[in-house]
Design an enzyme around this catalytic site. Structure first.
Site, short mmCIF file in Angstrom:
data_model
loop_
_atom_site.label_atom_id
_atom_site.label_comp_id
_atom_site.label_asym_id
_atom_site.label_seq_id
_atom_site.Cartn_x
_atom_site.Cartn_y
_atom_site.Cartn_z
CG ASP A 106 -2.04 0.49 1.15
OD1 ASP A 106 -2.32 1.65 0.64
OD2 ASP A 106 -3.31 -0.03 1.51
CG ASP A 208 -4.20 5.60 1.08
OD1 ASP A 208 -5.27 4.80 1.17
OD2 ASP A 208 -4.41 6.84 1.65
CD GLU A 271 -8.71 4.39 -1.34
OE1 GLU A 271 -9.69 4.09 -0.63
OE2 GLU A 271 -8.08 5.15 -1.38
CG HIS A 332 -8.97 -1.02 4.67
ND1 HIS A 332 -8.88 -1.19 3.33
CD2 HIS A 332 -8.47 0.10 5.05
CE1 HIS A 332 -8.23 -0.09 3.02
NE2 HIS A 332 -8.06 0.73 3.75
CG ASP A 333 -11.29 2.37 3.75
OD1 ASP A 333 -10.76 2.30 4.99
OD2 ASP A 333 -10.46 2.65 2.91
#
Ligand code: NOJ
Ligand code: MG
Length: 545
Positions: A106, A208, A271, A332-333
């Site tokens: 990431d 990200d 992302e 994960h969000d």
């Protein structure tokens, strides 16, 4: 070893790959601190090998004060001691590669931690050489923030620094100051970070909030959003036209892409939460952007066959020539798929994810149907929930420990885990599901194996078939091979009539695991919430059982 791939050997690996996201804090703890670590991930590699995934994406493992659980980085080129050491990472990378599994990191280039030495220098004085590495502005005439920009995590996006009398911009927490991507030194520094990991053997990055990197150079106020209602996240009260998705961002992404291409066979994933027509611009002019701009359309889609059919069509139609599709069902969000679509539909959802055209990403735990875990108020860890409590934005529920077995802490840790394991972990766990041929876990395995055997599923075209009600039907075709996918998104049994040259075949994968190999002629009966993958080309279905 994995069976040889039937896919086109000239295509990049990530086009036929299945990606798997691990949230390292929650995968496996080995040192007894209740937090997952790299040695734990190493120990659990056999699970990924058995599942058959091709690449692992790790949420951030760098040194971090953990204000946002690793998305606040204080050193881009090391490993946080809570996760292990660089040597642990190298060992993991090596072991994964030996199993044919790629490893993606990431990359969080939009912001650092406020404890990153770059920011400490930047805030030290107005004339520090790194002052311009972050986004500093004078107060408004009334002393307030320079403009109306809002933080994603609640409140103003500007934090005042009394020592130097200016505000700095933070799209997320005030402990996550945004880097100034208009500054060439910042770009060069992050590109060097990328090279550091690429040289070490990392196979690529998930970047990200890549669409946030560039903000308006005139710092114009964002307009208000007439559709916003109380109960929605406060930042949504403005339309972020000046803080994200700025035209100049594509130039930056093209530079990142060129860094990745200094190395062979690496992948750049972005992302991006944007509507489909904006999302696809992130492939870049002449595909100079992200290889895979993450497609989150299914994360918010109402779970109705017609709506999903429509969004797949929209996405397919919007892709630029040569742009490779991808699909994401959880991360994960966002709430887990079990909690969004219901347990009944988990198998259908898995079948959809793994048979649509494009690269699928599986979020850890989805393969056993983990659901969001209710977090008691005193155990809330997510800063978003802490800042904006009570409206359901909390992300702890989808970040709970992987459920390995029915033991204490679900086999995740010998200690009290940092987040509570799911109350269903005694039943829904890897150990139980491994032993049950009809389990969801075994469905994931069978689907991934089917992708590996049938190039129609990895390389094939997507051809929607007319269907009504809760039924979703499409054909994937590659050369002579054709695979039909029929999904019943509802509780009522339904019969799919198959005509013409799509009338006969054999079930390759049935969602309940009890019909594999069944002959299909003229029609296909689907039970409540059932799905089937049917090989239509008889020549290709021999020897499938
Ligand atoms: C997106 C990440 O996925 C999320 O977890 C994080 O809080 C924000 N970016 C800020 O880095
Ligand atoms: Mg640990």
């Amino acid at each position: 070893m994995k069976p040889a791939r039937v896919a086109d050997r000239t295509a990049p690996w990530w086009q036929s790959a299945v990606l798997y996201q691990v949230y390292p804090r929650s995968f496996q703890d080995t040192d007894g601190d209740g937090i997952g670590d790299l040695p734990g991930l190493m120990r659990r590699l056999p699970h990924l090998v058995e599942l058959g995934v091709d690449a692992l994406w790790l949420s951030p493992i760098y040194p971090s004060p953990m204000a946002d659980f690793g998305y606040d980085i204080s050193d881009y080129t090391d490993i946080d001691p809570v996760f292990g050491t660089l040597a642990d990472f190298d060992a993991l990378l090596d072991a994964a590669h030996r199993h044919g599994i790629k490893v993606l990191l990431d990359l969080v280039p939009n912001h650092t931690s406020d404890r990153h030495p770059w920011f400490e220098e930047s805030r030290a004085s107005r004339n520090n050489p790194k002052r311009d590495w972050y986004i500093w502005r004078d107060p408004a005439p009334d002393g307030g923030p320079p403009n109306n920009w809002l933080s994603e995590f609640g409140g103003s996006a500007w934090a005042f620094d009394p020592a130097t009398g200016q505000y700095y911009y933070h799209a997320f927490l005030d402990a996550q100051p945004d880097l100034n991507w208009r500054n060439p030194e910042v770009r060069a520094a992050i590109y060097d970070v990328m090279r550091f990991w690429l040289r070490r053997g990392v196979d690529g990055f998930r970047v990200d909030v890549i669409w946030h990197l560039i903000k308006d150079d005139q710092f114009r106020d964002n307009p208000s959003n007439p559709d916003w209602r109380p109960g929605r996240p406060p930042n949504e009260s403005l339309v972020p036209i000046y803080t994200a998705d700025r035209p100049e961002v594509h130039e930056v992404i093209a530079e990142m892409r060129r860094v990745v291409e200094e190395f062979e066979e690496r992948v750049l994933i972005g992302e991006i939460y944007l509507p489909i027509e904006r999302l696809v611009t992130y492939y870049g002019a002449d595909l100079s952007g992200a290889h895979l701009p993450f497609n989150f359309a299914l994360l918010n889609a109402p779970w109705h066959a017609r709506r999903i059919a429509q969004l797949v069509d929209e996405y397919e139609a919007a892709l630029p020539p040569g742009g490779w599709p991808n699909w994401v069902l959880g991360n994960h969000d966002r709430p887990r798929v079990a909690s969004r679509v219901g347990r009944d539909q988990l198998r259908v959802a898995a079948m959809l994810l793994l048979t649509l055209r494009g690269t699928p990403t599986i979020y850890y735990g989805e393969e056993i149907g983990m659901a969001d875990v209710a977090i008691p108020p005193d155990r809330v860890r997510d800063p978003f929930e802490k800042n904006v409590p009570g409206i359901g934005v909390g992300r702890d529920g989808c970040r709970t420990p992987m459920q390995w077995d029915g033991g204490a802490a679900a086999g995740f840790s010998a200690a009290e885990p940092w987040l509570p394991p799911g109350p269903d972990s005694g039943r829904e766990n890897v150990t139980n599901q491994r032993g049950d041929p009809g389990s969801l876990l075994n469905l994931y395995r069978r689907l991934i194996a089917a992708r590996r055997r049938h190039s129609a599923l990895t390389r094939g075209s997507y051809e929607p078939m007319a269907a009504s009600g809760d039924l979703l039907v499409y054909v994937r075709r590659h050369g002579r091979e054709r695979v039909l996918v029929a999904l019943n998104l509802g509780p009522e049994p339904v019969t799919v009539s198959l005509r013409g040259d799509a009338a006969e075949g054999r079930v390759l994968v049935s969602s309940l695991g009890d019909r594999d190999g069944e002959a299909v002629t003229g029609e296909l009966y689907l039970r409540s919430h059932e799905g089937a993958v049917v090989g239509l080309d008889p020549a290709e279905t021999h020897g499938e059982a």
